[in-house]
Design a protein around this motif. Structure first.
Motif, PDB file in Angstrom:
ATOM      1  N   UNK A  95      -3.420  -7.092   7.564  1.00 32.79           N
ATOM      2  CA  UNK A  95      -3.175  -5.666   7.828  1.00 32.79           C
ATOM      3  C   UNK A  95      -1.804  -5.258   7.303  1.00 32.79           C
ATOM      4  N   UNK A  96      -0.799  -6.124   7.481  1.00 28.28           N
ATOM      5  CA  UNK A  96       0.541  -5.825   6.953  1.00 28.28           C
ATOM      6  C   UNK A  96       0.519  -5.767   5.427  1.00 28.28           C
ATOM      7  N   UNK A  97      -0.201  -6.710   4.818  1.00 28.01           N
ATOM      8  CA  UNK A  97      -0.308  -6.711   3.357  1.00 28.01           C
ATOM      9  C   UNK A  97      -0.953  -5.414   2.873  1.00 28.01           C
ATOM     10  N   UNK A  98      -1.973  -4.969   3.572  1.00 29.53           N
ATOM     11  CA  UNK A  98      -2.649  -3.720   3.192  1.00 29.53           C
ATOM     12  C   UNK A  98      -1.689  -2.543   3.306  1.00 29.53           C
ATOM     13  N   UNK A  99      -0.900  -2.514   4.366  1.00 31.02           N
ATOM     14  CA  UNK A  99       0.084  -1.425   4.517  1.00 31.02           C
ATOM     15  C   UNK A  99       1.100  -1.450   3.375  1.00 31.02           C
ATOM     16  N   UNK A 100       1.524  -2.643   2.964  1.00 30.99           N
ATOM     17  CA  UNK A 100       2.457  -2.751   1.833  1.00 30.99           C
ATOM     18  C   UNK A 100       1.834  -2.176   0.565  1.00 30.99           C
ATOM     19  N   UNK A 101       0.590  -2.529   0.302  1.00 34.42           N
ATOM     20  CA  UNK A 101      -0.099  -2.021  -0.891  1.00 34.42           C
ATOM     21  C   UNK A 101      -0.232  -0.505  -0.818  1.00 34.42           C
ATOM     22  N   UNK A 102      -0.646  -0.018   0.344  1.00 32.09           N
ATOM     23  CA  UNK A 102      -0.829   1.430   0.516  1.00 32.09           C
ATOM     24  C   UNK A 102       0.482   2.202   0.388  1.00 32.09           C
ATOM     25  N   UNK A 103       1.614   1.536   0.619  1.00 29.92           N
ATOM     26  CA  UNK A 103       2.905   2.219   0.511  1.00 29.92           C
ATOM     27  C   UNK A 103       3.203   2.627  -0.931  1.00 29.92           C
ATOM     28  N   UNK A 104       2.553   1.942  -1.892  1.00 25.07           N
ATOM     29  CA  UNK A 104       2.804   2.246  -3.297  1.00 25.07           C
ATOM     30  C   UNK A 104       4.119   1.686  -3.801  1.00 25.07           C
ATOM     31  N   UNK A 105       4.730   0.784  -3.055  1.00 22.98           N
ATOM     32  CA  UNK A 105       6.035   0.264  -3.451  1.00 22.98           C
ATOM     33  C   UNK A 105       6.049  -1.258  -3.565  1.00 22.98           C
ATOM     34  N   UNK A 106       4.951  -1.813  -4.039  1.00 21.72           N
ATOM     35  CA  UNK A 106       4.948  -3.251  -4.300  1.00 21.72           C
ATOM     36  C   UNK A 106       5.310  -3.486  -5.761  1.00 21.72           C
ATOM     37  N   UNK A 107       5.825  -4.655  -6.022  1.00 20.03           N
ATOM     38  CA  UNK A 107       6.155  -5.045  -7.392  1.00 20.03           C
ATOM     39  C   UNK A 107       5.243  -6.199  -7.752  1.00 20.03           C
ATOM     40  N   UNK A 108       4.370  -5.990  -8.709  1.00 16.16           N
ATOM     41  CA  UNK A 108       3.413  -7.037  -9.055  1.00 16.16           C
ATOM     42  C   UNK A 108       2.313  -7.122  -8.006  1.00 16.16           C
ATOM     43  N   UNK A 109       1.999  -8.347  -7.586  1.00 19.02           N
ATOM     44  CA  UNK A 109       0.846  -8.568  -6.720  1.00 19.02           C
ATOM     45  C   UNK A 109       1.243  -9.173  -5.384  1.00 19.02           C
TER      46      UNK A 109
END
Length: 183
Positions: free
Chosen positions: A164-178
């Motif tokens: 769930x935390x990983x999904x929130x990170x992705x949804x934030x639009x502020x990840x670098x790479x994968x």
């Protein structure tokens, strides 16, 4: 590495006919799709300008990309770093701003594409890019990997219990790479 991400990235420069001497604008250049798209365009001989938050500018420079911050005044910042103009644009951000700036800067709308479901794409008359998979595309990606021209950046390995935390990170639009889920 997600096949959808890498094939989306592969299709962008290919469909937008990006090659040697071109300048490509990639929105969300430090994200999953953007990271691959900029490397593929660079391998094809293009100059790449990439939008990203300032914390990702050093990373983009490592990839040979000219970074610019997104937000108000984006078109002017892109013009300043690409005085010869922009030949094509790839929207990996999925925002109206990305499409507005792209159609402002690129004369030929057949060379503007988005990988995101973006209703504005139809309004602006730009291409919706697919994730077409093929053995030929896979072979091309492997060849670039073997030559060291394609790399994968892993921002974080996340235990599956924290999905769930990983999904929130992705949804934030502020990840670098994968992000990678570890089971």
């Amino acid at each position: 590495m997600s096949r959808t991400v890498v094939f989306s990235a592969y299709g962008g420069p290919e469909v937008l006919r990006v090659g040697a001497g071109d300048t490509l604008l990639v929105h969300a250049a430090a994200g999953g799709v953007g990271t691959f798209a900029v490397q593929l365009a660079r391998a094809a001989g293009a100059t790449v300008v990439g939008t990203a938050s300032e914390r990702n500018h050093a990373y983009l420079r490592e990839l040979g990309v000219i970074p610019v911050a997104y937000g108000d005044g984006l078109a002017g910042r892109v013009r300043a770093v690409a005085p010869g103009g922009v030949d094509a644009a790839l929207d990996a951000a999925g925002t109206v701003e990305a499409l507005e700036v792209s159609v402002e800067l690129v004369a030929d709308r057949t060379r503007v594409g988005t990988i995101a479901y973006q209703p504005a794409a139809d309004r602006f008359g730009v291409q919706r890019l697919s994730t077409e998979r093929s053995a030929a595309r896979l072979a091309g990606l492997v060849a670039l990997w073997e030559k060291g021209e394609l790399r994968v950046r892993i921002q974080e390995a996340v235990p599956v219990e924290e999905a769930a935390r990983a999904h929130r990170l992705i949804e934030s639009g502020h990840t670098t790479g994968k992000l990678v889920l570890v089971f």
